[in-house]
Design an enzyme around this catalytic site. Structure first.
Site, PDB file in Angstrom:
ATOM      1  N   HIS A   1      48.766  75.847  46.860  1.00 53.71           N
ATOM      2  CA  HIS A   1      49.397  75.457  48.124  1.00 53.71           C
ATOM      3  C   HIS A   1      50.431  76.493  48.558  1.00 53.71           C
ATOM      4  O   HIS A   1      50.820  76.524  49.724  1.00 53.71           O
ATOM      5  CB  HIS A   1      50.020  74.069  47.998  1.00 53.71           C
ATOM      6  CG  HIS A   1      48.985  73.003  47.769  1.00 53.71           C
ATOM      7  ND1 HIS A   1      48.155  72.563  48.756  1.00 53.71           N
ATOM      8  CD2 HIS A   1      48.599  72.338  46.650  1.00 53.71           C
ATOM      9  CE1 HIS A   1      47.326  71.644  48.269  1.00 53.71           C
ATOM     10  NE2 HIS A   1      47.573  71.510  46.978  1.00 53.71           N
TER      11      HIS A   1
ATOM     12  N   CYS B   1      51.460  69.795  43.982  1.00 51.72           N
ATOM     13  CA  CYS B   1      50.709  69.578  42.754  1.00 51.72           C
ATOM     14  C   CYS B   1      51.234  70.416  41.600  1.00 51.72           C
ATOM     15  O   CYS B   1      51.599  71.571  41.782  1.00 51.72           O
ATOM     16  CB  CYS B   1      49.245  69.908  43.001  1.00 51.72           C
ATOM     17  SG  CYS B   1      48.221  69.488  41.589  1.00 51.72           S
TER      18      CYS B   1
ATOM     19  N   CYS C   1      42.127  65.302  41.943  1.00 58.97           N
ATOM     20  CA  CYS C   1      43.579  65.449  41.946  1.00 58.97           C
ATOM     21  C   CYS C   1      44.126  64.678  43.125  1.00 58.97           C
ATOM     22  O   CYS C   1      43.955  65.066  44.267  1.00 58.97           O
ATOM     23  CB  CYS C   1      44.017  66.891  42.035  1.00 58.97           C
ATOM     24  SG  CYS C   1      45.811  66.952  42.087  1.00 58.97           S
TER      25      CYS C   1
ATOM     26  N   ARG D   1      39.495  73.153  42.890  1.00 61.63           N
ATOM     27  CA  ARG D   1      38.709  71.972  43.261  1.00 61.63           C
ATOM     28  C   ARG D   1      37.998  72.132  44.590  1.00 61.63           C
ATOM     29  O   ARG D   1      37.372  71.199  45.065  1.00 61.63           O
ATOM     30  CB  ARG D   1      39.613  70.729  43.271  1.00 61.63           C
ATOM     31  CG  ARG D   1      39.950  70.291  41.877  1.00 61.63           C
ATOM     32  CD  ARG D   1      41.226  69.490  41.770  1.00 61.63           C
ATOM     33  NE  ARG D   1      41.667  69.513  40.383  1.00 61.63           N
ATOM     34  CZ  ARG D   1      42.262  70.581  39.803  1.00 61.63           C
ATOM     35  NH1 ARG D   1      42.539  71.661  40.512  1.00 61.63           N
ATOM     36  NH2 ARG D   1      42.561  70.562  38.524  1.00 61.63           N
TER      37      ARG D   1
ATOM     38  N   GLU E   1      44.940  64.131  37.789  1.00 63.81           N
ATOM     39  CA  GLU E   1      46.308  64.255  38.298  1.00 63.81           C
ATOM     40  C   GLU E   1      46.498  63.198  39.388  1.00 63.81           C
ATOM     41  O   GLU E   1      45.675  63.068  40.281  1.00 63.81           O
ATOM     42  CB  GLU E   1      46.463  65.673  38.850  1.00 63.81           C
ATOM     43  CG  GLU E   1      47.611  65.862  39.761  1.00 63.81           C
ATOM     44  CD  GLU E   1      48.837  66.390  39.057  1.00 63.81           C
ATOM     45  OE1 GLU E   1      48.850  66.417  37.822  1.00 63.81           O
ATOM     46  OE2 GLU E   1      49.782  66.745  39.764  1.00 63.81           O
TER      47      GLU E   1
ATOM     48  N   SER F   1      40.651  67.701  47.145  1.00 60.63           N
ATOM     49  CA  SER F   1      40.422  66.315  46.725  1.00 60.63           C
ATOM     50  C   SER F   1      40.496  65.356  47.910  1.00 60.63           C
ATOM     51  O   SER F   1      40.039  64.226  47.806  1.00 60.63           O
ATOM     52  CB  SER F   1      41.390  65.902  45.618  1.00 60.63           C
ATOM     53  OG  SER F   1      41.091  66.627  44.436  1.00 60.63           O
TER      54      SER F   1
ATOM     55  N   CYS G   1      47.137  72.369  40.287  1.00 61.68           N
ATOM     56  CA  CYS G   1      46.745  73.579  41.054  1.00 61.68           C
ATOM     57  C   CYS G   1      48.023  74.131  41.660  1.00 61.68           C
ATOM     58  O   CYS G   1      48.231  74.114  42.862  1.00 61.68           O
ATOM     59  CB  CYS G   1      45.700  73.233  42.107  1.00 61.68           C
ATOM     60  SG  CYS G   1      46.258  72.054  43.333  1.00 61.68           S
TER      61      CYS G   1
ATOM     62  N   CYS H   1      47.266  66.130  45.092  1.00 64.81           N
ATOM     63  CA  CYS H   1      46.830  67.038  46.153  1.00 64.81           C
ATOM     64  C   CYS H   1      46.250  66.266  47.323  1.00 64.81           C
ATOM     65  O   CYS H   1      46.542  66.542  48.474  1.00 64.81           O
ATOM     66  CB  CYS H   1      45.762  67.989  45.630  1.00 64.81           C
ATOM     67  SG  CYS H   1      46.446  69.410  44.801  1.00 64.81           S
TER      68      CYS H   1
HETATM   69 NI1  NFE Z   1      46.278  69.058  42.509  1.00 60.61          NI
HETATM   70 FE1  NFE Z   1      44.313  70.961  44.143  1.00 60.61          FE
HETATM   71  C1  NFE Z   1      43.035  72.122  43.636  1.00 60.61           C
HETATM   72  C2  NFE Z   1      44.386  71.639  45.773  1.00 60.61           C
HETATM   73  S1  NFE Z   1      42.968  69.495  44.667  1.00 60.61           S
HETATM   74  S2  NFE Z   1      44.653  70.133  42.131  1.00 60.61           S
HETATM   75  O1  NFE Z   1      42.269  72.816  43.185  1.00 60.61           O
HETATM   76  O2  NFE Z   1      44.493  72.074  46.756  1.00 60.61           O
HETATM   77  O3  NFE Z   1      42.653  68.818  45.790  1.00 60.61           O
END
Ligand code: NFE
Ligand code: MG
Length: 566
Positions: free
Chosen positions: A68, A61, A545, A478, A14, A501, A64, A548
């Site tokens: 958030h 994102c 990702c 992640r 991503e 990430s 995921c 993210c």
């Molecule tokens: Ni966009 Fe995410 C996950 C978050 S990655 S995928 O799992 O927070 O850094």
């Protein structure tokens, strides 16, 4: 002489990641990880109502998608010292666990398997042999000779028509591809089946969250899922039973498909347990809170130093001081103002773009540290913390995985083999099974709690005058995610997201120490710099990702080889 390879963009992830490596004597000698986009969501939040923050942060994102949102409401609740009703914890936990399962299945099959599996070789397989191999390893009902044969025919039709569709542009025939045609066919069959299974996981998220991606049912103080068995407009028994049915379907694929496939691919590529360790300081947080305040959890987390499980220090509650005081981010090598590490409550995200400077700034990703050092986050970190803490579910899933490895390889993997590219895949499959066991438990806990007559799902927040601060953490697919909010007179003054990430894809930090991707690439063998499959294997094993991690483009062509990787 060192040869420079630029992989830009790295795909099947991503967002937009660029990896630069110097290769000397067939091995990577230097590496740079660079996020190539900036979105500025942390800035957008300044001055807003903290109750709205989760709606914005969730848009960080589309992969995921829920994480958030969860971390954000937890950060604001932590600032308010606000507990949420038990039903709300369980409903959030069901969403989080189902989402994590979805994410891990997508990652193995759709985002990384094709680094190991040669789809075109599957055309040469004997479907009967492929079926009997599959049946010797698992009871998955969709491993029949008929299914192997019909899928192979479908693939042949793609190839004959000159259109590989979703399988186009792979490194087919690369010398580092080592699976037999039968194993390649088996993996191709499960690749397609996994698309269906993902939908089942997402059904759970969308029934509870109203939609996915991007759930709509959260609130600071709980969830917006009224429980009333007499109204079709609310969470009813019928919907809860639909969720139960979906949970059961997931279990079958996780144990008979995912864990078996990852164990088999890992066994056939056991040499890759020697590559990709990188940073072996591991950080994870506990998740799936079991009480209203977040002091007990279904999944453990903590910190392990230097890959040595005896150093395990648990993190045990929301607001844990070790975590609260330990996180900082440096912009020395990131395209933002400043250089010295700042604690997220004081964090700044003011852009300052230069071009790509090997020894200066070269990424939109900041460099987070835990008590001054980089750390690897992700399923491997959480599984190792689970094993170190004696978590029985992590141990059982690891044992199951090792049994499957033994069936293919003739022996189990030593724990040290997990500090590797293949180890990250193994740990992700193990974590998926642990999530599944927790998902079942959370469903039962919710049913039992509703049966006591408790239908509460929301405690209204109220914001005091003056300044309050909060940190919300979540063990995302992640790895460790944390949101940090400073609220003044009921409005957001500062908001910082320190994302999985961001930890793993970090550039060099204030002390010029490389981040986890960068370090993991050192010494990786590269057979053909024009086709750097080996670099992709290790980078993909983290499940990058970049949307993210960063939450433009270099016009200066400095590379010897520039590859658009698939
Ligand atoms: Ni966009 Fe995410 C996950 C978050 S990655 S995928 O799992 O927070 O850094
Ligand atoms: Mg951030």
């Amino acid at each position: 002489m060192a040869k420079r390879i630029t992989v830009d963009p790295v795909t099947r992830i991503e967002g937009h990641l660029r990896i630069d490596c110097e290769v000397e004597n067939g091995k990577v000698s230097k590496a740079w990880s660079s996020g190539q986009m900036w979105r500025g969501i942390e800035q957008i939040l300044q001055g807003r109502d903290p109750r709205d923050a989760w709606i914005f942060t969730q848009r960080i994102c589309g992969v995921c998608t829920t994480v958030h949102a969860i971390a954000s409401v937890r950060a604001v609740e932590n600032a308010l010292d606000l507990e949420i009703p038990l039903n709300a914890q369980y409903i959030r936990n069901l969403i989080v666990a189902a989402h994590g399962i979805h994410d891990h299945i997508v990652h193995f099959y759709q985002l990384s398997a094709l680094d190991w599996v040669d789809i075109t070789s599957a055309l040469k397989a004997d479907p009967k042999k492929a079926a009997s191999l599959a049946q010797s390893l698992s009871d998955w009902p969709l491993n029949s000779h008929q299914i192997m044969k019909s899928t192979q025919e479908k693939l042949k039709t793609f190839v004959d028509s000159g259109q590989l569709g979703i399988f186009a542009n792979g490194y087919w025939g690369h010398p580092a591809m080592k699976l037999s045609p039968e194993v390649n066919l088996l993996a191709a069959v499960h690749y397609l089946q996994a698309l269906e299974v993902q939908r089942t996981a997402n059904k759970i998220v969308s029934v509870l969250g109203s939609k996915t991606p991007h759930i709509q049912n959260l609130a600071v103080g709980g969830v917006a899922n009224p429980i009333n068995f007499d109204s079709q407009a609310t969470l009813t028994l019928e919907r809860l039973m639909l969720i139960k049915e979906a949970i059961d379907e997931l279990g079958s694929f996780i144990y008979n498909g995912l864990l078996v496939d990852v164990a088999a691919v890992g066994s056939f590529y056991a040499d890759w347990t020697q590559h990709g360790a990188g940073i072996t300081d591991y950080l994870s947080v506990p998740d799936l809170p079991l009480d209203t305040a977040g002091t007990a959890f279904g999944m453990p987390g903590g910190f392990i130093k230097g890959g040595d499980l005896s150093t395990f220090q648990p993190i045990t509650r929301f607001g844990d001081p070790c975590l609260l005081d330990g996180v900082a981010e440096s912009n020395k090598h990131a395209w933002y103002e400043g250089s010295d590490p700042l604690h997220p409550f004081d964090g700044r995200t003011d852009p300052e773009y230069t071009d790509f400077q090997d020894d200066g700034k070269y990424s939109w990703i900041k460099a987070p540290t835990f008590h001054g050092q980089p750390a690897q986050v992700g399923p491997l970190a959480q599984v190792l913390c689970g094993l170190a803490s004696g978590d029985h579910r992590t141990q059982a899933a690891t044992d199951y995985f090792q049994d499957k490895v033994k069936a293919v390889l003739g022996e189990t993997l030593p724990l040290s083999a997990f500090h590797s590219t293949i180890g990250r895949h193994g740990a992700r499959a193990i974590r998926c099974a642990v999530l599944y066991e927790n998902l079942k438990e959370q469903w039962q806990l919710l049913m039992d709690n509703i049966a006591t007559g408790d239908h509460e799902t929301f405690n209204a927040p109220s914001f005091p005058k003056g300044e309050i601060r909060g940190m919300g953490f979540h063990e995302a697919p992640r790895g460790m995610l944390s949101h940090w909010v400073v609220i003044e007179d009921g409005k957001i003054r500062n908001y910082q997201c320190v994302v999985p990430s961001t930890w793993n894809a970090a550039p060099r930090n204030a002390e010029d120490a490389p981040g986890p991707y960068e370090k993991s690439l050192l010494d990786t063998p590269v057979a053909d710099p024009e086709l750097p499959l080996e670099i992709l294997r290790t980078v993909h094993s983290f499940d990058p990702c970049i949307s993210c991690a960063i939450h433009l483009h270099d016009t200066e062509e400095q590379s010897v080889v520039s590859v658009k990787a698939v």
